[in-house]
Design a protein around this motif. Structure first.
Motif: not given
Length: 461
Positions: A192-200
């Motif tokens: 899921k993209r959070i603050d522009g970063e993909l987080v698992k």
């Protein structure tokens, strides 16, 4: 398995335990490369299908004849049979909406269940599920509750029941089953993209709890954990052994070779080729004199060379391969060329024989879909019983009915029934108008009667 799983102390251990699953994850990259015709081997494999290096002569700036080389692109013809096969399979499965027959006299809970499916547009959910199964072999549907006051289901509620389709393309899924085949845990891994970063992220579903987690620089962090309100995992799992086109993949690749080779042949020989014998003077320039070739010497002459027609064996191979593709996948070629001349057959009861292979495939798939839809029914029932206290002493016993698609042939059926009925009407005028889709049949009957009276009056004048 339950005791072992719940005795694990850390979340990391539980996730690792669920990932150590005998169920093999689908090869998404392989399936996508076969699905997307732009990624087929004929388009991307430059070793097996190399471009040609062509030598040619040209005159440089000093007037010298110089030899050079250039790359001539190969004719590459991709064929999207995989998409065709999956589309046909989905159509024969779910072009007709799945119907549920109620086995109980109490219809209130059943009616609410039907309203849930209608609100969630289950006909499109079913098609999306079938498409994912055809493309990736696996799929899941997740039922969950959203805060949304409504009266969608025949009663006032603060919650709306929703369904999400989990595709293997965006989710790694690890269902865990006990010895009886019951699902006792389900792990979903996704980004899921959070603050522009993909987080698992990881979601773990059991009959007791739902746990939602994410990866951080310090390890896996628990976002939230909640009690499972329905006491069963709200997941419906679908799994098949192969993608829809698996048995036809080699035949498709060979057909792409044949189509590309035919393109190369046409590229070389489609323009007229003039063969000359003897000494030639003159040329094909734009002036009049240049349009005449003068040939001298014994046996001189000029003839256009026609390329040989494609060999009979090559045409036969192409036909055989197309037949293999549709037979091995239990599909049917629905292109206009293939159906040409079958109009009478398609318009009669013989259509059932024409569609026998795809219908057989639907019957095979029912072994997965019918139990899955019964689980869907059980999950929705449990949520509805929480949302409406009056349903808690009610049961829901229904049977999903999958009707394979066939060209609508009702007119022929009504004609035959009328003949048996002594050519008497089978339906009232109102029933016939309602079957045509008119919402206010009574108003339509009044308008027809009024128009009939006007016409009758005009005829008397």
């Amino acid at each position: 398995m339950n005791a072992t799983f719940y005795n694990l102390k850390t979340i990391e251990e539980k996730i690792a335990y669920l990932k150590n699953n005998e169920l093999e994850l689908p090869n998404i990259d392989k399936y996508n490369s076969e699905w997307d015709e732009k990624r087929h081997k004929i388009m991307t494999d430059l070793v097996s299908y190399p471009d040609r290096i062509v030598e040619y002569e040209y005159t440089d700036e000093l007037g010298r004849q110089v030899k050079g080389k250039r790359v001539e692109k190969l004719n590459r013809i991709p064929l999207a049979y995989q998409k065709d096969i999956v589309t046909i399979a989905v159509t024969f499965l779910f072009a007709n909406p799945v119907k549920y027959t109620n086995k109980l006299e109490d219809t209130l809970l059943f009616d609410a269940f039907q309203k849930v499916l209608d609100k969630e547009k289950s006909i499109f959910i079913d098609r999306e599920i079938a498409k994912n199964n055809g493309r990736f072999t696996q799929c899941a549907e997740l039922w969950w509750v959203a805060d949304e006051p409504n009266a969608y289901y025949g009663f006032n509620s603060n919650y709306r029941l929703k369904c999400s389709v989990l595709s293997p393309e965006n989710n790694k899924m690890y269902p865990y089953f006990d010895e009886q085949g019951d699902m006792v845990a389900f792990l979903r891994e996704y980004e899921k993209r959070i603050d522009g970063e993909l987080v698992k992220h990881y979601d773990i579903y059991t009959a007791e709890t739902f746990a939602f987690l994410k990866e951080t620089s310090n390890g896996i962090e628990l976002i939230s954990e909640e009690i499972n309100p329905i006491g069963k995992i709200p997941i419906v799992w679908y799994s098949f052994d192969e993608v829809e086109w698996s048995k036809a993949q080699k035949a498709i690749e060979r057909l792409e070779e044949i189509a590309s080779d035919a393109g190369e042949t046409n590229k070389k020989f489609s323009s007229p080729i003039l063969a000359l014998k003897g000494e030639v003077t003159g040329s094909f320039s734009n002036d009049k004199s240049g349009k005449v070739l003068q040939l001298s010497g014994d046996g001189s002459g000029a003839d256009f060379v026609n390329p040989p027609n494609a060999s009979e064996s090559l045409r036969n191979e192409k036909t055989d391969l197309e037949s293999i593709i549709y037979k091995m996948t239990h599909s049917i070629n629905v292109s206009p060329d293939a159906l040409q001349g079958l109009g009478n057959m398609l318009a009669t009861e013989n259509a059932a024989f024409l569609f026998m292979l795809p219908h057989l495939k639907v019957m095979e798939k029912m072994a997965v879909y019918v139990p899955a839809f019964k689980r869907r029914l059980s999950i929705v029932k449990s949520f509805l019983q929480l949302m409406n206290a009056s349903f808690r002493n009610s049961d829901l016993d229904a049977e999903p009915i999958i009707t394979p698609y066939i060209i609508n042939n009702e007119a022929k059926l009504w004609q035959d029934l009328m003949a048996v009925n002594g050519n008497q009407p089978l339906f009232s005028q109102k029933a016939t108008i309602e079957m045509a889709g008119v919402k206010d049949a009574d108003k339509m009957i009044e308008e027809i009667s009024a128009e009939r009276e006007v016409r009758a009056g005009n005829e008397l004048i």
